[in-house]
Design a protein around this motif. Structure first.
Motif, PDB file in Angstrom:
ATOM      1  N   VAL A  92      -1.110 -18.772 -11.715  1.00 41.72           N
ATOM      2  CA  VAL A  92      -1.992 -18.275 -10.666  1.00 41.72           C
ATOM      3  C   VAL A  92      -2.374 -16.843 -11.019  1.00 41.72           C
ATOM      4  O   VAL A  92      -1.526 -16.035 -11.409  1.00 41.72           O
ATOM      5  CB  VAL A  92      -1.317 -18.347  -9.271  1.00 41.72           C
ATOM      6  CG1 VAL A  92       0.010 -17.625  -9.262  1.00 41.72           C
ATOM      7  CG2 VAL A  92      -2.242 -17.773  -8.204  1.00 41.72           C
ATOM      8  N   GLU A  93      -3.655 -16.535 -10.938  1.00 42.77           N
ATOM      9  CA  GLU A  93      -4.140 -15.186 -11.267  1.00 42.77           C
ATOM     10  C   GLU A  93      -4.405 -14.404  -9.984  1.00 42.77           C
ATOM     11  O   GLU A  93      -5.124 -14.872  -9.106  1.00 42.77           O
ATOM     12  CB  GLU A  93      -5.408 -15.249 -12.113  1.00 42.77           C
ATOM     13  CG  GLU A  93      -5.893 -13.853 -12.525  1.00 42.77           C
ATOM     14  CD  GLU A  93      -7.106 -13.891 -13.444  1.00 42.77           C
ATOM     15  OE1 GLU A  93      -7.004 -13.385 -14.570  1.00 42.77           O
ATOM     16  OE2 GLU A  93      -8.145 -14.428 -13.015  1.00 42.77           O
ATOM     17  N   PHE A  94      -3.833 -13.235  -9.921  1.00 41.90           N
ATOM     18  CA  PHE A  94      -4.047 -12.345  -8.782  1.00 41.90           C
ATOM     19  C   PHE A  94      -5.050 -11.259  -9.161  1.00 41.90           C
ATOM     20  O   PHE A  94      -5.034 -10.741 -10.282  1.00 41.90           O
ATOM     21  CB  PHE A  94      -2.737 -11.682  -8.354  1.00 41.90           C
ATOM     22  CG  PHE A  94      -1.765 -12.615  -7.705  1.00 41.90           C
ATOM     23  CD1 PHE A  94      -1.880 -12.951  -6.369  1.00 41.90           C
ATOM     24  CD2 PHE A  94      -0.737 -13.186  -8.454  1.00 41.90           C
ATOM     25  CE1 PHE A  94      -0.999 -13.831  -5.772  1.00 41.90           C
ATOM     26  CE2 PHE A  94       0.158 -14.061  -7.871  1.00 41.90           C
ATOM     27  CZ  PHE A  94       0.026 -14.392  -6.520  1.00 41.90           C
ATOM     28  N   THR A  95      -5.906 -10.929  -8.222  1.00 44.14           N
ATOM     29  CA  THR A  95      -6.814  -9.799  -8.370  1.00 44.14           C
ATOM     30  C   THR A  95      -6.563  -8.838  -7.216  1.00 44.14           C
ATOM     31  O   THR A  95      -6.757  -9.192  -6.052  1.00 44.14           O
ATOM     32  CB  THR A  95      -8.278 -10.236  -8.368  1.00 44.14           C
ATOM     33  OG1 THR A  95      -8.519 -11.125  -9.466  1.00 44.14           O
ATOM     34  CG2 THR A  95      -9.209  -9.020  -8.500  1.00 44.14           C
ATOM     35  N   PHE A  96      -6.109  -7.640  -7.545  1.00 42.61           N
ATOM     36  CA  PHE A  96      -5.873  -6.608  -6.546  1.00 42.61           C
ATOM     37  C   PHE A  96      -7.117  -5.717  -6.497  1.00 42.61           C
ATOM     38  O   PHE A  96      -7.413  -5.013  -7.468  1.00 42.61           O
ATOM     39  CB  PHE A  96      -4.643  -5.783  -6.915  1.00 42.61           C
ATOM     40  CG  PHE A  96      -3.374  -6.583  -7.023  1.00 42.61           C
ATOM     41  CD1 PHE A  96      -2.506  -6.676  -5.955  1.00 42.61           C
ATOM     42  CD2 PHE A  96      -3.050  -7.248  -8.215  1.00 42.61           C
ATOM     43  CE1 PHE A  96      -1.333  -7.419  -6.060  1.00 42.61           C
ATOM     44  CE2 PHE A  96      -1.883  -7.984  -8.318  1.00 42.61           C
ATOM     45  CZ  PHE A  96      -1.022  -8.080  -7.234  1.00 42.61           C
ATOM     46  N   ALA A  97      -7.836  -5.767  -5.389  1.00 40.13           N
ATOM     47  CA  ALA A  97      -9.026  -4.935  -5.210  1.00 40.13           C
ATOM     48  C   ALA A  97      -8.609  -3.671  -4.460  1.00 40.13           C
ATOM     49  O   ALA A  97      -8.358  -3.713  -3.248  1.00 40.13           O
ATOM     50  CB  ALA A  97     -10.092  -5.697  -4.433  1.00 40.13           C
ATOM     51  N   LEU A  98      -8.504  -2.581  -5.180  1.00 38.31           N
ATOM     52  CA  LEU A  98      -8.028  -1.350  -4.563  1.00 38.31           C
ATOM     53  C   LEU A  98      -9.115  -0.696  -3.717  1.00 38.31           C
ATOM     54  O   LEU A  98     -10.311  -0.877  -3.968  1.00 38.31           O
ATOM     55  CB  LEU A  98      -7.533  -0.374  -5.632  1.00 38.31           C
ATOM     56  CG  LEU A  98      -6.151  -0.702  -6.194  1.00 38.31           C
ATOM     57  CD1 LEU A  98      -6.232  -1.702  -7.333  1.00 38.31           C
ATOM     58  CD2 LEU A  98      -5.430   0.566  -6.648  1.00 38.31           C
ATOM     59  N   GLN A 139      -2.544   7.501  -7.591  1.00 33.28           N
ATOM     60  CA  GLN A 139      -1.281   7.113  -6.963  1.00 33.28           C
ATOM     61  C   GLN A 139      -1.372   5.727  -6.335  1.00 33.28           C
ATOM     62  O   GLN A 139      -0.364   5.010  -6.255  1.00 33.28           O
ATOM     63  CB  GLN A 139      -0.854   8.138  -5.913  1.00 33.28           C
ATOM     64  CG  GLN A 139      -1.874   8.437  -4.823  1.00 33.28           C
ATOM     65  CD  GLN A 139      -2.716   9.656  -5.143  1.00 33.28           C
ATOM     66  OE1 GLN A 139      -3.083   9.855  -6.303  1.00 33.28           O
ATOM     67  NE2 GLN A 139      -2.983  10.469  -4.126  1.00 33.28           N
ATOM     68  N   ASP A 140      -2.582   5.323  -5.928  1.00 30.05           N
ATOM     69  CA  ASP A 140      -2.752   3.972  -5.397  1.00 30.05           C
ATOM     70  C   ASP A 140      -2.628   2.929  -6.505  1.00 30.05           C
ATOM     71  O   ASP A 140      -2.043   1.856  -6.311  1.00 30.05           O
ATOM     72  CB  ASP A 140      -4.110   3.841  -4.705  1.00 30.05           C
ATOM     73  CG  ASP A 140      -4.187   4.637  -3.407  1.00 30.05           C
ATOM     74  OD1 ASP A 140      -3.140   5.186  -2.994  1.00 30.05           O
ATOM     75  OD2 ASP A 140      -5.285   4.714  -2.814  1.00 30.05           O
ATOM     76  N   ILE A 141      -3.189   3.255  -7.667  1.00 31.32           N
ATOM     77  CA  ILE A 141      -3.062   2.347  -8.809  1.00 31.32           C
ATOM     78  C   ILE A 141      -1.591   2.194  -9.192  1.00 31.32           C
ATOM     79  O   ILE A 141      -1.126   1.091  -9.510  1.00 31.32           O
ATOM     80  CB  ILE A 141      -3.888   2.874 -10.006  1.00 31.32           C
ATOM     81  CG1 ILE A 141      -5.382   2.892  -9.651  1.00 31.32           C
ATOM     82  CG2 ILE A 141      -3.642   2.015 -11.246  1.00 31.32           C
ATOM     83  CD1 ILE A 141      -6.259   3.489 -10.738  1.00 31.32           C
ATOM     84  N   GLU A 142      -0.843   3.282  -9.126  1.00 30.69           N
ATOM     85  CA  GLU A 142       0.578   3.239  -9.471  1.00 30.69           C
ATOM     86  C   GLU A 142       1.364   2.356  -8.505  1.00 30.69           C
ATOM     87  O   GLU A 142       2.355   1.732  -8.898  1.00 30.69           O
ATOM     88  CB  GLU A 142       1.159   4.655  -9.484  1.00 30.69           C
ATOM     89  CG  GLU A 142       0.702   5.498 -10.664  1.00 30.69           C
ATOM     90  CD  GLU A 142       1.075   4.867 -11.999  1.00 30.69           C
ATOM     91  OE1 GLU A 142       2.211   4.353 -12.116  1.00 30.69           O
ATOM     92  OE2 GLU A 142       0.227   4.869 -12.905  1.00 30.69           O
ATOM     93  N   VAL A 211      -3.025   0.311   0.026  1.00 33.66           N
ATOM     94  CA  VAL A 211      -3.862   0.724  -1.105  1.00 33.66           C
ATOM     95  C   VAL A 211      -4.875  -0.338  -1.518  1.00 33.66           C
ATOM     96  O   VAL A 211      -5.800  -0.029  -2.275  1.00 33.66           O
ATOM     97  CB  VAL A 211      -3.001   1.101  -2.327  1.00 33.66           C
ATOM     98  CG1 VAL A 211      -2.016   2.207  -1.954  1.00 33.66           C
ATOM     99  CG2 VAL A 211      -2.267  -0.105  -2.889  1.00 33.66           C
ATOM    100  N   CYS A 212      -4.713  -1.575  -1.043  1.00 36.65           N
ATOM    101  CA  CYS A 212      -5.606  -2.662  -1.455  1.00 36.65           C
ATOM    102  C   CYS A 212      -6.523  -3.078  -0.315  1.00 36.65           C
ATOM    103  O   CYS A 212      -6.087  -3.231   0.828  1.00 36.65           O
ATOM    104  CB  CYS A 212      -4.800  -3.876  -1.926  1.00 36.65           C
ATOM    105  SG  CYS A 212      -3.900  -3.614  -3.471  1.00 36.65           S
ATOM    106  N   GLY A 213      -7.787  -3.277  -0.653  1.00 37.03           N
ATOM    107  CA  GLY A 213      -8.728  -3.824   0.320  1.00 37.03           C
ATOM    108  C   GLY A 213      -8.574  -5.314   0.447  1.00 37.03           C
ATOM    109  O   GLY A 213      -8.790  -5.894   1.510  1.00 37.03           O
TER     110      GLY A 213
END
Length: 245
Positions: A92-98, A139-142, A211-213
């Motif tokens: 399963v592939e996750f996409t985190f949209a920050l 810091q959100d990416i971290e 941090v994620c939309g």
């Protein structure tokens, strides 16, 4: 809503670029001429609107989770059938949209570059410039990287999106709940099925929600099923294609 200040004539041809190309601030598609500039502007606006849509997506998108009780019955009302839990080794592939920065500034800029009365008219941003303007905080990416606990990932658009592919058993350790397969039979008569994975009981940690939309596929609703038009009096060779999810 965004509105172009000058009309876009779809039928107007785009001239190939001359030997001396316009400056990068007036180019986005690699073509020159007024028609191409309007096409470029339209493409830029479409891209920005899509970017803003992701930035403003609520972390609890409407999906199966909106239905209290039997998710299988909810899926059935949408034309999907619950087929049981996914195999543990299924990927399963996750996409985190920050969440992006400076979205209001980008919106104002888009208005200015589309206004013939503005000194910034026609000075379009490249995708790279747009990424730099709206990039999420480091810091959100971290936060996302720490959550993945060393799982391989890829960054896209300056960190605006982070993707990671893991087996289902790892995904369930990350988010809890169970990944379930939902399928529907394709409308092309082949008998083949299209399937997606969803997890209505997933739990997203608070720092990740902050941090994620949106996180796909956790926040994804079941896609609509397009059966295509019904056409009478045509042979199969003449009938239009049926588009499906």
């Amino acid at each position: 809503p965004f509105r172009l200040k000058t009309p876009l004539h779809i039928g107007e041809p785009c001239a190939p670029p001359p030997q001396a190309l316009p400056s990068p601030s007036r180019m986005i598609t690699g073509l020159a001429g007024p028609a191409c500039e309007r096409v470029a502007k339209a493409l830029l606006l479409i891209f920005a609107v899509a970017t803003l849509a992701v930035a403003h997506t609520d972390s609890e998108a409407v999906g199966l989770g909106q239905f209290h009780g039997n998710s299988a019955a909810a899926a059935a009302r949408l034309g999907w059938q619950e087929e049981g839990r996914a195999a543990e080794d299924e990927e399963v592939e996750f996409t985190f949209a920050l969440k992006l920065q400076n979205t209001r500034e980008l919106e104002k800029l888009l208005e200015r570059v589309s206004d013939p009365n503005s000194p910034e008219y026609g000075h379009y941003l490249t995708k790279e410039q747009t990424d730099a303007l709206t990039a999420p905080k480091e810091q959100d990416i971290e936060v996302v990287k720490r959550f993945l606990h060393g799982i391989p990932f890829k960054e896209h658009s300056g960190g605006s999106f982070i993707t990671a592919q893991v087996p289902v058993h790892t995904a369930e350790k990350l988010f809890g709940g169970s990944f379930v397969r939902y399928c529907h039979t394709n409308a092309n008569g082949s008998g083949e099925q299209s399937c997606v994975l969803r997890n209505v009981a997933a739990r997203v940690p608070e720092d990740l929600q902050r941090v994620c939309g949106a996180i796909s596929p956790l926040d994804d609703p079941l896609p609509p099923i397009f059966q295509g038009p019904i056409v009478q009096g045509q042979s199969p060779e003449e009938a239009p294609l049926h588009f499906i999810a």
